[in-house]
Design a protein around this motif. Sequence first.
Motif, PDB file in Angstrom:
ATOM      1  N   LYS A  24       4.019   5.764  -5.445  1.00  0.00           N
ATOM      2  CA  LYS A  24       4.051   5.756  -6.910  1.00  0.00           C
ATOM      3  C   LYS A  24       3.089   6.817  -7.478  1.00  0.00           C
ATOM      4  CE  LYS A  24       3.717   2.505 -10.755  1.00  0.00           C
ATOM      5  NZ  LYS A  24       3.385   1.128 -11.148  1.00  0.00           N
ATOM      6  N   GLN A  25       1.969   7.027  -6.796  1.00  0.00           N
ATOM      7  CA  GLN A  25       0.983   8.013  -7.240  1.00  0.00           C
ATOM      8  C   GLN A  25       1.478   9.437  -7.002  1.00  0.00           C
ATOM      9  OE1 GLN A  25      -2.560   6.928  -5.092  1.00  0.00           O
ATOM     10  NE2 GLN A  25      -3.092   5.278  -6.498  1.00  0.00           N
ATOM     11  N   GLY A  26       2.462   9.582  -6.150  1.00  0.00           N
ATOM     12  CA  GLY A  26       3.004  10.905  -5.899  1.00  0.00           C
ATOM     13  C   GLY A  26       2.683  11.350  -4.520  1.00  0.00           C
ATOM     14  N   LYS A  74       3.972   1.577  -1.157  1.00  0.00           N
ATOM     15  CA  LYS A  74       4.607   1.739  -2.481  1.00  0.00           C
ATOM     16  C   LYS A  74       3.613   2.265  -3.497  1.00  0.00           C
ATOM     17  CE  LYS A  74       8.102  -1.795  -1.747  1.00  0.00           C
ATOM     18  NZ  LYS A  74       8.525  -3.167  -2.030  1.00  0.00           N
ATOM     19  N   LYS A  75       2.376   1.798  -3.407  1.00  0.00           N
ATOM     20  CA  LYS A  75       1.338   2.259  -4.330  1.00  0.00           C
ATOM     21  C   LYS A  75       1.077   3.752  -4.140  1.00  0.00           C
ATOM     22  CE  LYS A  75      -3.445   1.258  -5.611  1.00  0.00           C
ATOM     23  NZ  LYS A  75      -4.639   0.475  -5.278  1.00  0.00           N
ATOM     24  N   ILE A  76       1.001   4.192  -2.889  1.00  0.00           N
ATOM     25  CA  ILE A  76       0.785   5.615  -2.590  1.00  0.00           C
ATOM     26  C   ILE A  76       1.967   6.448  -3.054  1.00  0.00           C
ATOM     27  CG2 ILE A  76       0.595   7.288  -0.692  1.00  0.00           C
ATOM     28  CD1 ILE A  76      -1.075   5.139   0.782  1.00  0.00           C
ATOM     29  N   LYS A 125       0.833  -1.200   0.000  1.00  0.00           N
ATOM     30  CA  LYS A 125       0.000   0.000   0.000  1.00  0.00           C
ATOM     31  C   LYS A 125       0.870   1.253   0.000  1.00  0.00           C
ATOM     32  CE  LYS A 125      -3.904   1.958   2.535  1.00  0.00           C
ATOM     33  NZ  LYS A 125      -4.804   1.804   3.677  1.00  0.00           N
TER      34      LYS A 125
END
Length: 87
Positions: A85-87, A81-83, A79
């Motif tokens: 990646k979105q910036g 890493k996903k956040i 979660k």
Amino acid sequence: WLNSPLPPPEHEKPHAIASGTGKKLRKPRTIYSSLQLQALNQRFQQTQYLALPERAELAAQLGLTQTQVKIWFQNKRSKYKKIMKQG
């Protein structure tokens, strides 16, 4: 509930999931208390990876299994890493 003549509560029953030829039983989703989540999040802020002895100690402190702690950290890293990646 194991020694009780009554069936287990609905939230403690394993859930059947279809998997091709047969059915597998899956444990119900773990519901973490706010105290457990607070401690897990606090440790995650210190380090995103736990060594085995640290995981065992944290699990014992929180009344969780080592597997529950391991999976929580895996999901939290994913979660995070996903956040990121979105910036």
